[in-house]
Design a protein around this motif. Structure first.
Motif, PDB file in Angstrom:
ATOM      1  N   GLU A 144      14.719  19.413   9.515  1.00 22.30           N
ATOM      2  CA  GLU A 144      13.419  18.765   9.744  1.00 22.30           C
ATOM      3  C   GLU A 144      13.508  17.268   9.463  1.00 22.30           C
ATOM      4  O   GLU A 144      12.962  16.447  10.215  1.00 22.30           O
ATOM      5  CB  GLU A 144      12.347  19.390   8.869  1.00 22.30           C
ATOM      6  CG  GLU A 144      10.980  18.746   9.079  1.00 22.30           C
ATOM      7  CD  GLU A 144       9.920  19.205   8.085  1.00 22.30           C
ATOM      8  OE1 GLU A 144       8.748  18.887   8.302  1.00 22.30           O
ATOM      9  OE2 GLU A 144      10.282  19.862   7.091  1.00 22.30           O
ATOM     10  N   ALA A 145      14.191  16.902   8.370  1.00 20.16           N
ATOM     11  CA  ALA A 145      14.301  15.488   8.009  1.00 20.16           C
ATOM     12  C   ALA A 145      15.061  14.706   9.069  1.00 20.16           C
ATOM     13  O   ALA A 145      14.674  13.589   9.435  1.00 20.16           O
ATOM     14  CB  ALA A 145      14.979  15.356   6.647  1.00 20.16           C
ATOM     15  N   LEU A 146      16.144  15.261   9.589  1.00 18.18           N
ATOM     16  CA  LEU A 146      16.907  14.576  10.635  1.00 18.18           C
ATOM     17  C   LEU A 146      16.072  14.381  11.891  1.00 18.18           C
ATOM     18  O   LEU A 146      16.120  13.333  12.525  1.00 18.18           O
ATOM     19  CB  LEU A 146      18.174  15.376  10.955  1.00 18.18           C
ATOM     20  CG  LEU A 146      19.275  15.359   9.881  1.00 18.18           C
ATOM     21  CD1 LEU A 146      20.359  16.354  10.230  1.00 18.18           C
ATOM     22  CD2 LEU A 146      19.842  13.944   9.712  1.00 18.18           C
TER      23      LEU A 146
ATOM     24  N   LYS B 174       0.854  -1.183   0.000  1.00  9.49           N
ATOM     25  CA  LYS B 174       0.000   0.000   0.000  1.00  9.49           C
ATOM     26  C   LYS B 174       0.891   1.233   0.000  1.00  9.49           C
ATOM     27  O   LYS B 174       1.816   1.339   0.815  1.00  9.49           O
ATOM     28  CB  LYS B 174      -0.905  -0.031   1.241  1.00  9.49           C
ATOM     29  CG  LYS B 174      -1.839   1.154   1.393  1.00  9.49           C
ATOM     30  CD  LYS B 174      -2.704   0.945   2.642  1.00  9.49           C
ATOM     31  CE  LYS B 174      -3.508   2.183   2.976  1.00  9.49           C
ATOM     32  NZ  LYS B 174      -4.349   1.993   4.178  1.00  9.49           N
ATOM     33  N   CYS B 175       0.620   2.174  -0.874  1.00  7.64           N
ATOM     34  CA  CYS B 175       1.505   3.325  -1.033  1.00  7.64           C
ATOM     35  C   CYS B 175       1.200   4.437  -0.036  1.00  7.64           C
ATOM     36  O   CYS B 175       0.037   4.728   0.253  1.00  7.64           O
ATOM     37  CB  CYS B 175       1.401   3.889  -2.452  1.00  7.64           C
ATOM     38  SG  CYS B 175       2.204   2.861  -3.705  1.00  7.64           S
ATOM     39  N   GLU B 176       2.262   5.041   0.444  1.00 13.47           N
ATOM     40  CA  GLU B 176       2.168   6.259   1.231  1.00 13.47           C
ATOM     41  C   GLU B 176       2.410   7.455   0.311  1.00 13.47           C
ATOM     42  O   GLU B 176       2.922   7.310  -0.797  1.00 13.47           O
ATOM     43  CB  GLU B 176       3.193   6.248   2.368  1.00 13.47           C
ATOM     44  CG  GLU B 176       2.840   5.356   3.542  1.00 13.47           C
ATOM     45  CD  GLU B 176       2.985   3.866   3.214  1.00 13.47           C
ATOM     46  OE1 GLU B 176       2.177   3.078   3.731  1.00 13.47           O
ATOM     47  OE2 GLU B 176       3.890   3.501   2.440  1.00 13.47           O
ATOM     48  N   LEU B 177       2.057   8.633   0.810  1.00 18.52           N
ATOM     49  CA  LEU B 177       2.213   9.870   0.044  1.00 18.52           C
ATOM     50  C   LEU B 177       3.078  10.844   0.829  1.00 18.52           C
ATOM     51  O   LEU B 177       2.850  11.056   2.020  1.00 18.52           O
ATOM     52  CB  LEU B 177       0.853  10.529  -0.213  1.00 18.52           C
ATOM     53  CG  LEU B 177      -0.228   9.667  -0.842  1.00 18.52           C
ATOM     54  CD1 LEU B 177      -1.531  10.453  -0.928  1.00 18.52           C
ATOM     55  CD2 LEU B 177       0.192   9.191  -2.220  1.00 18.52           C
ATOM     56  N   ALA B 178       4.059  11.421   0.166  1.00 16.88           N
ATOM     57  CA  ALA B 178       4.844  12.495   0.767  1.00 16.88           C
ATOM     58  C   ALA B 178       4.422  13.801   0.105  1.00 16.88           C
ATOM     59  O   ALA B 178       4.483  13.933  -1.121  1.00 16.88           O
ATOM     60  CB  ALA B 178       6.328  12.257   0.568  1.00 16.88           C
ATOM     61  N   LEU B 179       3.959  14.743   0.913  1.00 14.20           N
ATOM     62  CA  LEU B 179       3.540  16.050   0.412  1.00 14.20           C
ATOM     63  C   LEU B 179       4.540  17.100   0.878  1.00 14.20           C
ATOM     64  O   LEU B 179       4.819  17.229   2.074  1.00 14.20           O
ATOM     65  CB  LEU B 179       2.137  16.411   0.924  1.00 14.20           C
ATOM     66  CG  LEU B 179       0.993  15.470   0.550  1.00 14.20           C
ATOM     67  CD1 LEU B 179      -0.322  16.022   1.077  1.00 14.20           C
ATOM     68  CD2 LEU B 179       0.917  15.260  -0.943  1.00 14.20           C
TER      69      LEU B 179
ATOM     70  N   TYR C 242       8.572   7.062   8.847  1.00 15.32           N
ATOM     71  CA  TYR C 242       9.458   8.231   8.956  1.00 15.32           C
ATOM     72  C   TYR C 242      10.939   7.871   8.819  1.00 15.32           C
ATOM     73  O   TYR C 242      11.675   8.559   8.112  1.00 15.32           O
ATOM     74  CB  TYR C 242       9.231   8.942  10.286  1.00 15.32           C
ATOM     75  CG  TYR C 242       8.046   9.871  10.344  1.00 15.32           C
ATOM     76  CD1 TYR C 242       7.099   9.926   9.327  1.00 15.32           C
ATOM     77  CD2 TYR C 242       7.856  10.706  11.436  1.00 15.32           C
ATOM     78  CE1 TYR C 242       6.014  10.777   9.406  1.00 15.32           C
ATOM     79  CE2 TYR C 242       6.775  11.566  11.525  1.00 15.32           C
ATOM     80  CZ  TYR C 242       5.854  11.597  10.511  1.00 15.32           C
ATOM     81  OH  TYR C 242       4.783  12.447  10.594  1.00 15.32           O
ATOM     82  N   PRO C 243      11.431   6.833   9.560  1.00 17.87           N
ATOM     83  CA  PRO C 243      12.869   6.540   9.451  1.00 17.87           C
ATOM     84  C   PRO C 243      13.306   6.300   8.011  1.00 17.87           C
ATOM     85  O   PRO C 243      14.370   6.763   7.605  1.00 17.87           O
ATOM     86  CB  PRO C 243      13.030   5.286  10.314  1.00 17.87           C
ATOM     87  CG  PRO C 243      11.928   5.384  11.311  1.00 17.87           C
ATOM     88  CD  PRO C 243      10.764   5.976  10.554  1.00 17.87           C
ATOM     89  N   TYR C 244      12.474   5.614   7.234  1.00 15.32           N
ATOM     90  CA  TYR C 244      12.825   5.366   5.835  1.00 15.32           C
ATOM     91  C   TYR C 244      12.756   6.646   5.013  1.00 15.32           C
ATOM     92  O   TYR C 244      13.747   7.045   4.388  1.00 15.32           O
ATOM     93  CB  TYR C 244      11.905   4.316   5.224  1.00 15.32           C
ATOM     94  CG  TYR C 244      11.983   4.294   3.713  1.00 15.32           C
ATOM     95  CD1 TYR C 244      13.050   3.695   3.056  1.00 15.32           C
ATOM     96  CD2 TYR C 244      10.999   4.933   2.941  1.00 15.32           C
ATOM     97  CE1 TYR C 244      13.146   3.712   1.673  1.00 15.32           C
ATOM     98  CE2 TYR C 244      11.088   4.956   1.559  1.00 15.32           C
ATOM     99  CZ  TYR C 244      12.158   4.342   0.929  1.00 15.32           C
ATOM    100  OH  TYR C 244      12.251   4.379  -0.442  1.00 15.32           O
ATOM    101  N   TYR C 245      11.590   7.306   5.004  1.00 16.17           N
ATOM    102  CA  TYR C 245      11.415   8.412   4.070  1.00 16.17           C
ATOM    103  C   TYR C 245      12.271   9.618   4.445  1.00 16.17           C
ATOM    104  O   TYR C 245      12.971  10.182   3.597  1.00 16.17           O
ATOM    105  CB  TYR C 245       9.948   8.833   3.979  1.00 16.17           C
ATOM    106  CG  TYR C 245       9.780   9.914   2.933  1.00 16.17           C
ATOM    107  CD1 TYR C 245       9.879   9.602   1.577  1.00 16.17           C
ATOM    108  CD2 TYR C 245       9.607  11.254   3.284  1.00 16.17           C
ATOM    109  CE1 TYR C 245       9.796  10.584   0.606  1.00 16.17           C
ATOM    110  CE2 TYR C 245       9.516  12.236   2.316  1.00 16.17           C
ATOM    111  CZ  TYR C 245       9.611  11.897   0.983  1.00 16.17           C
ATOM    112  OH  TYR C 245       9.551  12.873   0.025  1.00 16.17           O
ATOM    113  N   PHE C 246      12.223  10.002   5.717  1.00 16.26           N
ATOM    114  CA  PHE C 246      12.980  11.193   6.091  1.00 16.26           C
ATOM    115  C   PHE C 246      14.475  10.906   6.174  1.00 16.26           C
ATOM    116  O   PHE C 246      15.290  11.819   6.045  1.00 16.26           O
ATOM    117  CB  PHE C 246      12.433  11.780   7.389  1.00 16.26           C
ATOM    118  CG  PHE C 246      11.106  12.466   7.188  1.00 16.26           C
ATOM    119  CD1 PHE C 246      11.051  13.730   6.623  1.00 16.26           C
ATOM    120  CD2 PHE C 246       9.919  11.839   7.521  1.00 16.26           C
ATOM    121  CE1 PHE C 246       9.837  14.367   6.404  1.00 16.26           C
ATOM    122  CE2 PHE C 246       8.698  12.470   7.309  1.00 16.26           C
ATOM    123  CZ  PHE C 246       8.654  13.730   6.748  1.00 16.26           C
TER     124      PHE C 246
END
Length: 234
Positions: A211-213, A148-153, A181-185
């Motif tokens: 912010e990503a860290l 199932k896909c997530e969305l990054a906005l 979060y750990p994966y995407y950011f």
């Protein structure tokens, strides 16, 4: 224009009313807004297209029955242009939804997610969800991808900062995909670490990186609401 897109355009043209014009994807080199995808879960692809007629955006879906394409579904669109168009399993694993970025005259892009219900297309998110950049990916959590896909906005706050959030679509609507979060950011942080090192005088890179860290290392950060269009002042 690749052969697949050219074939889709040749099929869809007779279904566009006289005086109408096929929409072009402004974020994708102005490619025609056409897409082959299975959206009714019968393992046969439908043809989806967006066009503009008498100042209004329209979405149509064609279905192939015995080699003949016929009208299958229709929905009214938004805005005046189209930024993005994709099919991905967002609501349920293995079942495609339509994702469209409707672009308004002021360049705001509004997210639309549609699902086939058996009788027509139903919208799954409220009006006013805006973004500047969209990523669609099955983001692995602790147990890996789930189909199932997530969305990054990404939403630009100012000239030198973005608000970024990763969402998952649940029955309650879009909710922060904290377990991803750990994966995407982590991926976002790695990318902007390289840019910040190459151009340390660009504040935007440092803003996004910080912010990503933070989100990649915090187990349960406070969730953010999906970005909504601000009401006009007055």
């Amino acid at each position: 224009m690749n052969q697949n897109v050219h074939h889709a355009v040749s099929i869809i043209r007779p279904f566009i009313p006289y005086g109408g014009e096929l929409a072009l994807l402004t974020r994708h080199a102005n490619m025609p807004a056409v897409l082959f995808a299975d959206i009714d879960y019968d393992f046969q692809v439908e043809l989806i297209a967006l066009y503009r007629y008498q100042g209004e955006q329209n979405l149509i879906v064609l279905k192939n029955n015995g080699g003949q394409w016929n009208m299958f579904a229709h929905a009214n669109g938004k805005g005046v242009y189209v930024a993005d168009m994709a099919a991905a399993p967002v609501a349920r694993a293995g079942q495609n939804n339509l994702l469209i970025g409707w672009e308004h005259e002021d360049w705001r892009v509004e997210l639309d997610i549609l699902q086939w219900t058996g009788t027509g297309l139903s919208r799954l998110v409220p009006d006013g969800l805006v973004y500047d950049w969209l990523e669609i990916e099955d983001m692995p959590a602790a147990n890996g991808p789930d189909g199932k896909c997530e969305l990054a906005l990404w939403l630009q706050d100012s000239e030198q900062s973005y608000r970024i959030e990763a969402y998952r679509l649940e029955e309650a609507g879009l909710v922060p995909a904290v377990d991803a979060y750990p994966y995407y950011f982590g991926k976002v942080a790695f990318y902007y670490e390289q840019l910040a090192a190459q151009q340390p005088d660009v504040p935007l890179y440092r803003s996004v990186l910080d912010e990503a860290l933070q989100k990649s290392s915090v187990a349960d950060p406070a969730p953010e609401a999906p970005p909504a269009e601000e009401a006009p002042s007055g």
